[in-house]
Design an enzyme around this catalytic site. Structure first.
Site, PDB file in Angstrom:
ATOM      1  N   SER A  23     -28.622 -17.833 -33.696  1.00 14.01           N
ATOM      2  CA  SER A  23     -28.604 -16.383 -33.536  1.00 14.01           C
ATOM      3  C   SER A  23     -27.770 -15.918 -32.345  1.00 14.01           C
ATOM      4  CB  SER A  23     -30.038 -15.859 -33.385  1.00 14.01           C
ATOM      5  OG  SER A  23     -30.721 -16.516 -32.331  1.00 14.01           O
TER       6      SER A  23
ATOM      7  N   HIS B  45     -32.055 -11.376 -26.998  1.00 12.28           N
ATOM      8  CA  HIS B  45     -30.787 -11.824 -27.574  1.00 12.28           C
ATOM      9  C   HIS B  45     -29.644 -10.977 -27.010  1.00 12.28           C
ATOM     10  CE1 HIS B  45     -33.100 -14.110 -30.496  1.00 12.28           C
ATOM     11  NE2 HIS B  45     -31.966 -14.655 -30.907  1.00 12.28           N
TER      12      HIS B  45
END
Length: 305
Positions: free
Chosen positions: A48, A280
């Protein structure tokens, strides 16, 4: 490696056209388009932190991989005017998904290594965090740490009675998997310049963090900072052993961690304030990672082959 000179030439052209900062990548792409795309095909492999979940605009198949049109592979490809790019990164991927399929709930991602071939000139590999249990680590620490804000409950949870650190053991166990992946890349794409991309700074490089906004006690901030540095050191060591180049995204990310103010941070917190998955990279983080990759390709960053 055999094709490094090609990428240095392309990046040198980019520098001459004024591509020095990550924020200028998209604007400069038309100027670079005039350069012949002699560098061949670029394949991006990873999890990711490569795919860019929830960073606009989400694209690609399967949809469950949550790839962004503005993740670092896309920005690098535009800056270099690459003839063909194959971004097969997928959120949630482990090293097992490099050689095997990955069900996502919204389709199955084919084995990532299948995208390689003898025509590939550049490969970026960003993986390893899920092998050590990234999601469970964040979940456990965010649950345990606030209960002991003056202690280090997360560190204690992962430390055995004999002092053995479970996360350090997981990192050690992941090292041969990275080595095997790099050997497979070399076999499938023997002329490719291979870059192993590390993880950017998630937490402040010094100091106690920003409890309770990011719910890790000072002791656990120090512990988790050390875990990430150990993971990146392992990736760098495996890259060196395989003859690949390591891309340090941690150092340029210092000061842009999830405790930094909005507009400065590259990493979103557990409750994002910009479009990105929790903990993230956001769009700025992807630009910063792209800049680090381009820097690793530049002649100033490496000695001549």
């Amino acid at each position: 490696m055999p094709r490094r000179h090609v990428w240095r030439a392309v990046v040198s052209f980019a520098a001459a056209a004024g591509i020095a900062a990550a924020g200028s990548l998209l604007a400069a792409a038309p100027a670079l388009a005039a350069e012949p795309a002699t560098a061949g095909r670029y394949v991006a492999l990873g999890d990711s932190y490569t795919a860019g979940p929830l960073v606009p605009i989400q694209t690609g198949r399967p949809a469950g991989c949550l790839r962004s049109t503005n993740n670092y592979p896309a920005l690098v490809a535009r800056a270099l005017a690459v003839a063909t790019v194959s971004d097969v990164s997928c959120s949630g991927a482990t090293t097992a998904n490099l050689g095997g399929p990955q069900p996502t709930g919204l389709g199955t991602n084919a084995p990532q290594l299948d995208a390689l071939g003898p025509d590939v000139s550049l490969v970026t590999l960003g993986i390893g965090g899920n092998d050590i249990g990234f999601v469970s680590i964040i979940t456990d620490c965010a649950t345990r740490s606030p209960l002991h804000p003056t202690g280090a409950a997360c560190r204690d949870h992962f430390t055995a009675a004999d002092g053995t650190d479970e996360l350090a053991a997981r990192i050690d166990a992941t090292a041969p998997k990275i080595a095997a992946a790099l050997a497979d890349i070399e076999e499938r794409a023997p002329d490719a310049h291979v870059l192993v991309v590390g993880y950017p700074a998630l937490l402040p490089d010094t100091g106690p963090g920003c409890f309770p906004v990011v719910p890790f006690s000072p002791g656990d901030v120090a512990y988790l900072r050390g875990v990430e540095k150990e993971l990146n050191a392992m990736l760098a060591a495996q890259a060196a052993a395989a003859g690949a180049d390591y891309v340090d995204t941690y150092t340029p990310g210092v000061g842009h961690d999830m405790c930094a103010p909005q507009g400065t941070r590259w990493i979103e917190g557990l409750v994002p304030t910009s479009p990105a998955a929790p903990v993230h990279p956001n769009a700025a983080g992807m630009r910063g990672m792209a800049d680090a990759v381009l820097g690793a390709l530049s002649p100033q960053a490496q000695s001549a082959a």
